[in-house]
Design a protein around this motif. Sequence first.
Motif, PDB file in Angstrom:
ATOM      1  N   VAL A 102       0.703  -1.321  -0.125  1.00 34.45           N
ATOM      2  CA  VAL A 102       0.190  -0.235   0.243  1.00 34.45           C
ATOM      3  C   VAL A 102       0.785   1.128  -0.242  1.00 34.45           C
ATOM      4  O   VAL A 102       0.601   2.286  -0.749  1.00 34.45           O
ATOM      5  N   ARG A 103       2.340   1.546   1.175  1.00 31.79           N
ATOM      6  CA  ARG A 103       2.693   1.945   0.772  1.00 31.79           C
ATOM      7  C   ARG A 103       3.436   2.773  -0.556  1.00 31.79           C
ATOM      8  O   ARG A 103       3.894   4.089  -1.264  1.00 31.79           O
ATOM      9  N   LEU A 104       3.910   1.222  -1.420  1.00 36.90           N
ATOM     10  CA  LEU A 104       4.402   1.738  -2.138  1.00 36.90           C
ATOM     11  C   LEU A 104       3.617   2.403  -3.324  1.00 36.90           C
ATOM     12  O   LEU A 104       3.669   2.021  -4.862  1.00 36.90           O
ATOM     13  N   ASN A 105       2.245   2.199  -3.220  1.00 41.36           N
ATOM     14  CA  ASN A 105       1.503   1.592  -4.423  1.00 41.36           C
ATOM     15  C   ASN A 105       1.604   1.160  -5.666  1.00 41.36           C
ATOM     16  O   ASN A 105       1.551   1.191  -6.848  1.00 41.36           O
ATOM     17  N   ASP A 106       2.174  -0.222  -4.996  1.00 38.04           N
ATOM     18  CA  ASP A 106       1.664  -1.552  -5.789  1.00 38.04           C
ATOM     19  C   ASP A 106       1.024  -2.205  -5.808  1.00 38.04           C
ATOM     20  O   ASP A 106       0.595  -3.002  -4.878  1.00 38.04           O
ATOM     21  N   ASP A 107       0.003  -2.148  -7.108  1.00 39.72           N
ATOM     22  CA  ASP A 107      -1.522  -2.453  -6.976  1.00 39.72           C
ATOM     23  C   ASP A 107      -1.325  -3.909  -7.556  1.00 39.72           C
ATOM     24  O   ASP A 107      -2.197  -4.457  -6.734  1.00 39.72           O
ATOM     25  N   ASP A 108      -0.852  -4.582  -7.965  1.00 43.12           N
ATOM     26  CA  ASP A 108      -0.985  -5.651  -8.571  1.00 43.12           C
ATOM     27  C   ASP A 108      -0.133  -6.594  -7.029  1.00 43.12           C
ATOM     28  O   ASP A 108      -1.374  -7.313  -7.342  1.00 43.12           O
ATOM     29  N   SER A 109       0.319  -6.025  -6.664  1.00 40.89           N
ATOM     30  CA  SER A 109       1.366  -7.127  -5.179  1.00 40.89           C
ATOM     31  C   SER A 109       0.121  -7.021  -4.566  1.00 40.89           C
ATOM     32  O   SER A 109      -0.400  -7.577  -3.524  1.00 40.89           O
ATOM     33  N   ARG A 110      -1.008  -5.294  -3.859  1.00 37.00           N
ATOM     34  CA  ARG A 110      -1.779  -5.409  -3.298  1.00 37.00           C
ATOM     35  C   ARG A 110      -3.045  -6.220  -3.800  1.00 37.00           C
ATOM     36  O   ARG A 110      -2.825  -7.552  -2.259  1.00 37.00           O
ATOM     37  N   VAL A 111      -3.148  -6.462  -5.098  1.00 37.93           N
ATOM     38  CA  VAL A 111      -3.646  -7.548  -5.109  1.00 37.93           C
ATOM     39  C   VAL A 111      -3.446  -9.678  -5.102  1.00 37.93           C
ATOM     40  O   VAL A 111      -4.215 -10.080  -4.747  1.00 37.93           O
ATOM     41  N   ASP A 112      -2.284  -9.432  -5.546  1.00 39.60           N
ATOM     42  CA  ASP A 112      -2.082 -11.427  -4.752  1.00 39.60           C
ATOM     43  C   ASP A 112      -2.090 -11.179  -3.390  1.00 39.60           C
ATOM     44  O   ASP A 112      -1.727 -12.480  -2.880  1.00 39.60           O
ATOM     45  N   THR A 113      -1.436 -10.184  -2.848  1.00 44.23           N
ATOM     46  CA  THR A 113      -1.324 -10.637  -1.183  1.00 44.23           C
ATOM     47  C   THR A 113      -3.158 -10.312  -0.438  1.00 44.23           C
ATOM     48  O   THR A 113      -3.226 -10.867   0.270  1.00 44.23           O
ATOM     49  N   HIS A 114      -4.239  -9.838  -1.369  1.00 46.80           N
ATOM     50  CA  HIS A 114      -5.249  -9.659  -1.277  1.00 46.80           C
ATOM     51  C   HIS A 114      -5.714 -11.690  -1.735  1.00 46.80           C
ATOM     52  O   HIS A 114      -6.278 -11.615  -0.164  1.00 46.80           O
ATOM     53  N   LEU A 115      -5.165 -11.766  -2.195  1.00 48.26           N
ATOM     54  CA  LEU A 115      -6.147 -13.425  -2.567  1.00 48.26           C
ATOM     55  C   LEU A 115      -5.098 -14.393  -1.831  1.00 48.26           C
ATOM     56  O   LEU A 115      -6.165 -15.462  -1.616  1.00 48.26           O
ATOM     57  N   ALA A 116      -3.701 -14.166  -1.636  1.00 52.62           N
ATOM     58  CA  ALA A 116      -3.200 -15.131  -0.035  1.00 52.62           C
ATOM     59  C   ALA A 116      -4.277 -15.057   0.611  1.00 52.62           C
ATOM     60  O   ALA A 116      -4.407 -16.252   1.468  1.00 52.62           O
ATOM     61  N   MET A 117      -4.312 -13.940   0.675  1.00 49.90           N
ATOM     62  CA  MET A 117      -5.241 -13.744   2.963  1.00 49.90           C
ATOM     63  C   MET A 117      -6.210 -14.545   2.245  1.00 49.90           C
ATOM     64  O   MET A 117      -6.861 -14.952   3.296  1.00 49.90           O
ATOM     65  N   GLY A 118      -7.040 -14.135   1.410  1.00 51.46           N
ATOM     66  CA  GLY A 118      -8.844 -14.876   1.423  1.00 51.46           C
ATOM     67  C   GLY A 118      -7.779 -16.448   0.959  1.00 51.46           C
ATOM     68  O   GLY A 118      -8.814 -17.251   1.637  1.00 51.46           O
ATOM     69  N   THR A 119      -7.328 -17.023   0.550  1.00 52.00           N
ATOM     70  CA  THR A 119      -6.923 -18.520   0.803  1.00 52.00           C
ATOM     71  C   THR A 119      -6.388 -18.430   2.344  1.00 52.00           C
ATOM     72  O   THR A 119      -7.345 -20.254   2.604  1.00 52.00           O
ATOM     73  N   VAL A 120      -6.128 -17.699   3.266  1.00 51.06           N
ATOM     74  CA  VAL A 120      -5.653 -18.264   4.639  1.00 51.06           C
ATOM     75  C   VAL A 120      -7.033 -18.711   5.588  1.00 51.06           C
ATOM     76  O   VAL A 120      -7.425 -19.260   5.763  1.00 51.06           O
ATOM     77  N   HIS A 121      -7.917 -17.474   5.385  1.00 48.64           N
ATOM     78  CA  HIS A 121      -9.018 -17.543   5.235  1.00 48.64           C
ATOM     79  C   HIS A 121     -10.185 -18.396   5.412  1.00 48.64           C
ATOM     80  O   HIS A 121     -10.782 -18.428   6.172  1.00 48.64           O
ATOM     81  N   SER A 122      -9.680 -18.703   4.009  1.00 48.76           N
ATOM     82  CA  SER A 122     -10.883 -20.186   3.350  1.00 48.76           C
ATOM     83  C   SER A 122     -10.118 -21.534   3.862  1.00 48.76           C
ATOM     84  O   SER A 122     -11.342 -21.923   4.847  1.00 48.76           O
ATOM     85  N   GLN A 123      -9.000 -21.745   4.721  1.00 50.30           N
ATOM     86  CA  GLN A 123      -8.430 -22.561   5.120  1.00 50.30           C
ATOM     87  C   GLN A 123      -8.642 -22.810   6.680  1.00 50.30           C
ATOM     88  O   GLN A 123      -8.668 -23.562   7.364  1.00 50.30           O
ATOM     89  N   LEU A 124      -8.566 -21.133   7.513  1.00 46.85           N
ATOM     90  CA  LEU A 124      -9.414 -21.510   8.641  1.00 46.85           C
ATOM     91  C   LEU A 124     -11.387 -21.526   8.321  1.00 46.85           C
ATOM     92  O   LEU A 124     -11.227 -21.190  10.056  1.00 46.85           O
ATOM     93  N   GLY A 125     -11.408 -21.477   7.562  1.00 49.06           N
ATOM     94  CA  GLY A 125     -13.091 -21.888   7.534  1.00 49.06           C
ATOM     95  C   GLY A 125     -14.256 -20.363   7.502  1.00 49.06           C
ATOM     96  O   GLY A 125     -14.855 -20.320   7.747  1.00 49.06           O
ATOM     97  N   ARG A 126     -12.927 -20.028   7.574  1.00 46.68           N
ATOM     98  CA  ARG A 126     -13.625 -17.688   7.777  1.00 46.68           C
ATOM     99  C   ARG A 126     -13.999 -17.759   6.255  1.00 46.68           C
ATOM    100  O   ARG A 126     -13.788 -17.216   5.578  1.00 46.68           O
ATOM    101  N   HIS A 127     -15.336 -18.459   5.504  1.00 46.59           N
ATOM    102  CA  HIS A 127     -16.142 -18.118   4.527  1.00 46.59           C
ATOM    103  C   HIS A 127     -16.500 -17.424   3.927  1.00 46.59           C
ATOM    104  O   HIS A 127     -17.329 -16.684   3.255  1.00 46.59           O
ATOM    105  N   ASP A 128     -16.132 -15.291   4.916  1.00 51.30           N
ATOM    106  CA  ASP A 128     -17.847 -14.610   4.781  1.00 51.30           C
ATOM    107  C   ASP A 128     -17.375 -13.437   4.443  1.00 51.30           C
ATOM    108  O   ASP A 128     -16.084 -12.927   4.267  1.00 51.30           O
TER     109      ASP A 128
END
Length: 144
Positions: free
Chosen positions: A118-144
Amino acid sequence: SDPKDNFDQLKADVSKILEEKSQLQELEDLERKINKLKQTGQDNAVTLAELYKTATDLCVVLSKNHSKLSYLERAVQLSKHDDQMLATAYSSLATYYRKVGQYPAALQYLDKALVIHVRLNDDDSRVDTHLAMGTVHSQLGRHD
């Protein structure tokens, strides 16, 4: 079991060990060069940045090839001077923790990487990081 299969496996294991030893030697050589440049005052920013980047990349490769957390922790230490490399090291740590089932730790490192993106305004990496976070939340059973 077949002796030839055992021999082939042993050969592959020895080859892997020799490759790791060579990569570790390269990493130690890079770290020595970095320290020598700093001690002699010849630490021009471009040269040091390149050496740090190479050393950090090597740590990430070693961690992927050998699943060793210590290499990733070393990558974080080596990349402290460069935000983009530090974000990459944090993302690699997150991947490691996700693979070993330590999801809260994975999220912690993804958060650290995200702050940098976010600080570097790196949109591509920010999107990739959000996707990775979604994967981890899914593995934790948090699907909402």
